[in-house]
Motif scaffolding. Structure first.
Motif, short mmCIF file in Angstrom:
data_model
loop_
_atom_site.label_atom_id
_atom_site.label_comp_id
_atom_site.label_asym_id
_atom_site.label_seq_id
_atom_site.Cartn_x
_atom_site.Cartn_y
_atom_site.Cartn_z
N VAL A 9 -12.40 3.67 9.05
CA VAL A 9 -12.79 3.33 7.51
C VAL A 9 -13.97 2.31 7.91
O VAL A 9 -13.83 1.41 8.42
N GLU A 27 -6.19 5.29 -2.60
CA GLU A 27 -5.90 5.99 -1.53
C GLU A 27 -4.40 5.94 -0.99
O GLU A 27 -3.87 6.81 -0.45
N LYS A 28 -3.66 4.67 -1.13
CA LYS A 28 -2.37 4.74 -0.77
C LYS A 28 -1.66 5.56 -1.71
O LYS A 28 -0.67 6.16 -1.18
N ALA A 31 -2.11 9.03 -0.40
CA ALA A 31 -1.54 9.23 1.04
C ALA A 31 -0.04 9.21 0.76
O ALA A 31 0.49 10.03 1.57
N TRP A 40 1.10 15.26 5.09
CA TRP A 40 0.55 14.17 5.85
C TRP A 40 1.91 13.62 6.69
O TRP A 40 2.65 12.71 6.23
N LEU A 43 1.69 8.79 10.08
CA LEU A 43 0.51 7.90 9.74
C LEU A 43 0.73 6.59 10.33
O LEU A 43 1.68 6.00 10.09
N ARG A 45 -1.17 3.29 11.99
CA ARG A 45 -2.40 2.11 12.18
C ARG A 45 -2.85 2.10 13.71
O ARG A 45 -1.89 1.81 14.31
N TYR A 50 -9.64 -0.94 11.67
CA TYR A 50 -9.31 -0.27 10.35
C TYR A 50 -9.45 1.42 10.47
O TYR A 50 -10.48 1.71 10.06
N ASN A 52 -6.82 4.90 11.37
CA ASN A 52 -5.33 5.50 11.56
C ASN A 52 -5.35 6.76 12.58
O ASN A 52 -6.23 7.39 12.59
N LEU A 73 -11.03 7.37 -0.13
CA LEU A 73 -11.87 6.72 0.86
C LEU A 73 -12.72 7.58 1.73
O LEU A 73 -13.47 7.27 2.62
O1 LIG Z 1 -5.68 2.59 5.82
C1 LIG Z 1 -6.18 3.44 6.54
O2 LIG Z 1 -6.12 3.68 7.40
C2 LIG Z 1 -7.16 4.43 5.52
C3 LIG Z 1 -6.14 5.29 4.61
C4 LIG Z 1 -5.14 6.15 4.90
C5 LIG Z 1 -4.07 6.01 4.25
C6 LIG Z 1 -4.48 4.90 3.48
O3 LIG Z 1 -3.47 4.51 2.58
O4 LIG Z 1 -5.53 4.57 3.83
#
Ligand SMILES: O=C(O)C[C@H]1C=CC(=O)O1
Length: 96
Positions: A9, A27-28, A31, A40, A43, A45, A50, A52, A73
């Motif tokens: 991001v 986005e959350k 997701a 999905w 996921l 981090r 920033y 994933n 995003l």
């Molecule tokens: O935070 C991120 O990595 C970017 C994006 C992916 C899921 C989410 O909630 O935001």
């Protein structure tokens, strides 16, 4: 089909914090909906970034593209996609 997707991001530094917060909240929500739907699958981090690493389960390349384009995003992400196939030595039953 399974895809390994890495998203980085890059929000503009001059984006208003309220706009960034709104984008992140939407986005959350999306997701988490895609995770509940089984699209999905993973996921994670990437520590210290920033960014994933994710696993998506969709029918084909076009479906992945369409899914990624729904993400609020999306315009601010660099995305690297790697198509996956089953490894002959895998003992997992849930990675087909
Ligand atoms: O935070 C991120 O990595 C970017 C994006 C992916 C899921 C989410 O909630 O935001």
């Amino acid at each position: 089909m399974l895809f390994h997707v890495e998203m980085t991001v890059n929000l503009p530094h001059d984006m208003a914090p309220a706009q960034a917060d709104q984008l992140k909240a939407r986005e959350k929500e999306i997701a988490q909906g895609l995770q509940r739907d089984g699209v999905w699958r993973h996921l994670w981090r990437i520590a210290g970034r920033y960014a994933n690493v994710s696993i998506f389960d969709v029918t084909d390349n076009a479906a992945l593209h369409d899914t990624l384009m729904t993400l609020p995003l999306f315009p601010y992400m660099d995305i690297v996609v790697r198509p996956l196939c089953r490894h002959g030595s895998s003992i997992r039953e849930d990675d087909r």
